[in-house]
Write a protein that holds these residues in place. Sequence first.
Motif, PDB file in Angstrom:
ATOM      1  N   ILE A 102       0.885  -2.438  15.394  1.00  0.00           N
ATOM      2  CA  ILE A 102       0.360  -1.790  14.191  1.00  0.00           C
ATOM      3  C   ILE A 102       1.323  -0.702  13.711  1.00  0.00           C
ATOM      4  N   GLY A 103       1.851   0.062  14.657  1.00  0.00           N
ATOM      5  CA  GLY A 103       2.811   1.093  14.286  1.00  0.00           C
ATOM      6  C   GLY A 103       4.046   0.513  13.633  1.00  0.00           C
ATOM      7  N   GLN A 104       4.531  -0.625  14.139  1.00  0.00           N
ATOM      8  CA  GLN A 104       5.712  -1.267  13.535  1.00  0.00           C
ATOM      9  C   GLN A 104       5.415  -1.747  12.123  1.00  0.00           C
ATOM     10  N   ALA A 105       4.212  -2.297  11.928  1.00  0.00           N
ATOM     11  CA  ALA A 105       3.823  -2.733  10.586  1.00  0.00           C
ATOM     12  C   ALA A 105       3.793  -1.551   9.617  1.00  0.00           C
ATOM     13  N   LEU A 106       3.279  -0.401  10.089  1.00  0.00           N
ATOM     14  CA  LEU A 106       3.263   0.810   9.270  1.00  0.00           C
ATOM     15  C   LEU A 106       4.681   1.231   8.895  1.00  0.00           C
ATOM     16  N   TRP A 107       5.548   1.310   9.895  1.00  0.00           N
ATOM     17  CA  TRP A 107       6.931   1.732   9.639  1.00  0.00           C
ATOM     18  C   TRP A 107       7.622   0.770   8.654  1.00  0.00           C
ATOM     19  N   ASP A 108       7.495  -0.537   8.908  1.00  0.00           N
ATOM     20  CA  ASP A 108       8.155  -1.525   8.056  1.00  0.00           C
ATOM     21  C   ASP A 108       7.616  -1.491   6.624  1.00  0.00           C
ATOM     22  N   PHE A 109       6.332  -1.232   6.487  1.00  0.00           N
ATOM     23  CA  PHE A 109       5.695  -1.129   5.169  1.00  0.00           C
ATOM     24  C   PHE A 109       6.335  -0.006   4.359  1.00  0.00           C
ATOM     25  N   TYR A 110       6.461   1.160   4.973  1.00  0.00           N
ATOM     26  CA  TYR A 110       7.035   2.300   4.259  1.00  0.00           C
ATOM     27  C   TYR A 110       8.542   2.158   4.085  1.00  0.00           C
ATOM     28  N   ASP A 111       9.220   1.586   5.069  1.00  0.00           N
ATOM     29  CA  ASP A 111      10.657   1.363   4.963  1.00  0.00           C
ATOM     30  C   ASP A 111      10.975   0.473   3.762  1.00  0.00           C
ATOM     31  N   TYR A 112      10.206  -0.597   3.587  1.00  0.00           N
ATOM     32  CA  TYR A 112      10.467  -1.535   2.487  1.00  0.00           C
ATOM     33  C   TYR A 112      10.141  -0.912   1.136  1.00  0.00           C
ATOM     34  N   GLN A 113       9.029  -0.210   1.054  1.00  0.00           N
ATOM     35  CA  GLN A 113       8.664   0.413  -0.218  1.00  0.00           C
ATOM     36  C   GLN A 113       9.711   1.429  -0.673  1.00  0.00           C
ATOM     37  N   ILE A 114      10.106   2.294   0.256  1.00  0.00           N
ATOM     38  CA  ILE A 114      11.002   3.396  -0.104  1.00  0.00           C
ATOM     39  C   ILE A 114      12.407   2.890  -0.414  1.00  0.00           C
ATOM     40  N   HIS A 115      12.948   2.017   0.430  1.00  0.00           N
ATOM     41  CA  HIS A 115      14.351   1.644   0.283  1.00  0.00           C
ATOM     42  C   HIS A 115      14.580   0.416  -0.596  1.00  0.00           C
ATOM     43  N   THR A 116      13.556  -0.390  -0.807  1.00  0.00           N
ATOM     44  CA  THR A 116      13.717  -1.579  -1.655  1.00  0.00           C
ATOM     45  C   THR A 116      12.988  -1.420  -2.988  1.00  0.00           C
ATOM     46  N   LEU A 117      11.704  -1.046  -2.932  1.00  0.00           N
ATOM     47  CA  LEU A 117      10.916  -0.929  -4.162  1.00  0.00           C
ATOM     48  C   LEU A 117      11.159   0.397  -4.876  1.00  0.00           C
ATOM     49  N   ARG A 118      11.574   1.413  -4.137  1.00  0.00           N
ATOM     50  CA  ARG A 118      11.770   2.775  -4.668  1.00  0.00           C
ATOM     51  C   ARG A 118      10.475   3.336  -5.270  1.00  0.00           C
ATOM     52  N   GLN A 119       9.358   2.865  -4.806  1.00  0.00           N
ATOM     53  CA  GLN A 119       8.052   3.449  -5.102  1.00  0.00           C
ATOM     54  C   GLN A 119       7.200   3.260  -3.859  1.00  0.00           C
ATOM     55  N   VAL A 120       6.324   4.239  -3.587  1.00  0.00           N
ATOM     56  CA  VAL A 120       5.695   4.226  -2.273  1.00  0.00           C
ATOM     57  C   VAL A 120       4.232   4.648  -2.339  1.00  0.00           C
ATOM     58  N   HIS A 121       3.419   3.996  -1.539  1.00  0.00           N
ATOM     59  CA  HIS A 121       2.028   4.343  -1.283  1.00  0.00           C
ATOM     60  C   HIS A 121       2.047   5.740  -0.663  1.00  0.00           C
ATOM     61  N   ALA A 122       1.838   6.773  -1.508  1.00  0.00           N
ATOM     62  CA  ALA A 122       2.087   8.162  -1.089  1.00  0.00           C
ATOM     63  C   ALA A 122       0.828   8.859  -0.596  1.00  0.00           C
ATOM     64  N   ASP A 123      -0.104   8.086  -0.061  1.00  0.00           N
ATOM     65  CA  ASP A 123      -1.356   8.656   0.445  1.00  0.00           C
ATOM     66  C   ASP A 123      -1.616   8.105   1.839  1.00  0.00           C
ATOM     67  N   PRO A 124      -0.683   8.372   2.772  1.00  0.00           N
ATOM     68  CA  PRO A 124      -0.784   7.737   4.095  1.00  0.00           C
ATOM     69  C   PRO A 124      -1.732   8.465   5.037  1.00  0.00           C
ATOM     70  N   HIS A 125      -3.011   8.507   4.653  1.00  0.00           N
ATOM     71  CA  HIS A 125      -3.992   9.076   5.573  1.00  0.00           C
ATOM     72  C   HIS A 125      -4.816   7.941   6.174  1.00  0.00           C
ATOM     73  N   PRO A 126      -5.466   8.166   7.319  1.00  0.00           N
ATOM     74  CA  PRO A 126      -6.121   7.080   8.054  1.00  0.00           C
ATOM     75  C   PRO A 126      -7.204   6.341   7.270  1.00  0.00           C
ATOM     76  N   GLY A 127      -7.785   6.969   6.247  1.00  0.00           N
ATOM     77  CA  GLY A 127      -8.829   6.302   5.487  1.00  0.00           C
ATOM     78  C   GLY A 127      -8.348   5.103   4.694  1.00  0.00           C
ATOM     79  N   ASN A 128      -7.019   4.971   4.536  1.00  0.00           N
ATOM     80  CA  ASN A 128      -6.467   3.881   3.730  1.00  0.00           C
ATOM     81  C   ASN A 128      -5.949   2.707   4.550  1.00  0.00           C
TER      82      ASN A 128
END
Length: 441
Positions: free
Chosen positions: A258-284
């Motif tokens: 699960i942690g790897q999926a989280l890291w890869d999710f943010y890595d791809y958004q930030i470095h490829t999409l250049r837009q990011v799900h900026a509300d990374p709290h546990p409720g999401n």
Amino acid sequence: MKIQTSVPTGKVARASQFMKAGVKVGGNYIKHYSKKLMDPSLSKDELHQDNAADIYDALSELKGSALKMAQMLSMDRGLLPVAYSDKFTMAQYSAPPLSGPLVVKTFKTYFGKTPAQLFDTFSVEAVNAASIGQVHQAWKDGKKLAVKVQYPGVADAVSSDLKIAKPLAVRLLKLNERDIDRYMGEVESKLLEETDYELELKRSIEISEACAHIPGLIFPKYYPELSSKRILTMDWLDGLHLKEFMKTNPSQDVRDQIGQALWDFYDYQIHTLRQVHADPHPGNFLMRANGTMGVIDFGCVKVIPDFYYDNYFRLVNPDTLDDATLTEEIFENLEFITDADSPKERQFFSDLFKDMTRMLAEPFAVDTFDFGDDAYFTKVYAFAEGLANVQELKNSKVARGSQDGLYVNRTYYGLYAMLNELKARIVTTKPEWLRSAKEVA
């Protein structure tokens, strides 16, 4: 659970709620210092608990941007005493829900129909209530759905709420008023975006489709025909929020997945999409025993400008700080140091931000990182706590740091905090150019 039958929507009514919280906080201080006269050794623990409860109760009645601020603060363990962050965590998914009649009224306003006319079944009792809206369970054509309904009036109250809340933030959190003003525009624009469910629908579809290839992530399907500016309908995703998930005692392997999926999710958004799900709290995030995770709520998305991205991530490369000229140029571009600084101030702030960069970039400097290393996080939180007491920062004539950094830093802070709670060991994937030349060689 307490059910709320109305939300204060007028400026006067909302201002009165803030004032009421301020009066209660003042009363708590009087009570605390009266007791301290009798017992000089008395700690502030009870004071913090009383203040946290009174402020949360007031903000939860207001909903919207007021409660969203509490949610944001709960993610920053270094900023508030534990009593506040623990209480404000409830804003992530356990706020008092609105009553059924108010929910039905919202549907009539935006669809001209009741929920019963739109869905085969619809539960008027919310299963989840957060800062901007609450979630209901529904069924249609054999599909289980999640229907997010926005609290009435929150979109119209964003700007006025922020102005009213500022004095309370200055007094309670001891924040610098100049710093608050500097970032107010960025916060206001993001909160206004979060109240626009049509925009969230568009971003949800775009980002979930772009990230669908990442292993371990599950995204819901969204239904435009059952959505509007204040109502959003998607597939129901099963899973547990982080705290509940950890109570099931998942294996290290599952936590790592699960942690790897989280890291890869943010890595791809930030470095490829250049837009990011900026509300990374546990409720999401909804975590599952098989190591997969559902991702919801794309209301807060930060589009990262190229200029900011290029400078911010050049700092992450360990080689950059070895080049004094390049480091100074980047610090100027990111507004860590300014032309108005004296030579002594430039040296002080350069050293301070170099230390901060080295520490926060540690996970990027290695191929794998153990986010369960509490020693690392103790160091980070101690540094953050120390920053609050740095007189040079308090007395600085200018606010430090680009406005674009507010949500990018918040994103990484939330990501690191979740990975720490998961005690996950991660392969820190990153673009090749972020690697040290020594490492590549």
